[in-house]
Design a protein around this motif. Sequence first.
Motif, PDB file in Angstrom:
ATOM      1  N   ASN A   1       0.840  -1.202   0.000  1.00  0.00           N
ATOM      2  CA  ASN A   1       0.000   0.000   0.000  1.00  0.00           C
ATOM      3  C   ASN A   1       0.878   1.256   0.000  1.00  0.00           C
ATOM      4  O   ASN A   1       2.100   1.167  -0.056  1.00  0.00           O
ATOM      5  CB  ASN A   1      -0.954  -0.030   1.194  1.00  0.00           C
ATOM      6  N   ILE A   2       0.246   2.404   0.077  1.00  0.00           N
ATOM      7  CA  ILE A   2       0.982   3.673   0.066  1.00  0.00           C
ATOM      8  C   ILE A   2       1.860   3.812   1.312  1.00  0.00           C
ATOM      9  O   ILE A   2       2.990   4.302   1.232  1.00  0.00           O
ATOM     10  CB  ILE A   2       0.018   4.863  -0.098  1.00  0.00           C
ATOM     11  N   ALA A   3       1.363   3.364   2.461  1.00  0.00           N
ATOM     12  CA  ALA A   3       2.162   3.432   3.691  1.00  0.00           C
ATOM     13  C   ALA A   3       3.450   2.635   3.531  1.00  0.00           C
ATOM     14  O   ALA A   3       4.529   3.111   3.886  1.00  0.00           O
ATOM     15  CB  ALA A   3       1.357   2.906   4.877  1.00  0.00           C
ATOM     16  N   ASP A   4       3.333   1.424   2.994  1.00  0.00           N
ATOM     17  CA  ASP A   4       4.521   0.597   2.773  1.00  0.00           C
ATOM     18  C   ASP A   4       5.497   1.283   1.819  1.00  0.00           C
ATOM     19  O   ASP A   4       6.710   1.256   2.024  1.00  0.00           O
ATOM     20  CB  ASP A   4       4.129  -0.760   2.185  1.00  0.00           C
ATOM     21  N   SER A   5       4.951   1.899   0.767  1.00  0.00           N
ATOM     22  CA  SER A   5       5.788   2.600  -0.208  1.00  0.00           C
ATOM     23  C   SER A   5       6.540   3.749   0.450  1.00  0.00           C
ATOM     24  O   SER A   5       7.740   3.945   0.198  1.00  0.00           O
ATOM     25  CB  SER A   5       4.934   3.136  -1.361  1.00  0.00           C
ATOM     26  N   ALA A   6       5.855   4.507   1.296  1.00  0.00           N
ATOM     27  CA  ALA A   6       6.498   5.628   1.992  1.00  0.00           C
ATOM     28  C   ALA A   6       7.606   5.128   2.915  1.00  0.00           C
ATOM     29  O   ALA A   6       8.675   5.740   3.007  1.00  0.00           O
ATOM     30  CB  ALA A   6       5.461   6.430   2.772  1.00  0.00           C
TER      31      ALA A   6
END
Length: 165
Positions: free
Chosen positions: A131-136
């Motif tokens: 997800n976006i959190a993991d990407s960040a």
Amino acid sequence: MKLHFSLAIASIVLLADWVSKRWVESTLDYGQQVAVTDFFNLVLAYNPGAAFSFLSDASGWQRWFLSAIALAASILIIYLLYKHSYNKLLCIALSLILGGALGNLWDRVTLGYVVDFLDFYLGDYHWPAFNIADSAIVVGACLLILDSIKTDRPPSSQPGSSNNS
């Protein structure tokens, strides 16, 4: 970098992560895949574990264990942001990690699992959904590595500084 700017970056990551996860949950059924390109799908997946589904088969204790780790890490990151405000790259890296940690923490506490939806693949091999959190968090970690190899020092420890002992 001012602490409020770092917290604003973390908040933007948190908001983008939360909005994207709620959109995917409202659009897709669990397990549904929507092909976007020849190498990328949107898919609604739930991960009760950590990265790469580590501990996902545990009996439920991992929810609170991983939540405690994310909370402790977030507190440490806020301290580091305050302490190292002179280091812009470090603060950006930590801000991205903080926003990602809080995004996944929110899911874990409120839902009991983390919502994942980005599915990259090559042939039959699929990278674990994320997800976006993991990407960040990953981008922040890469920036931490970059920061660790650069030679800048805090202003008070530069050679020739009057604050050196």
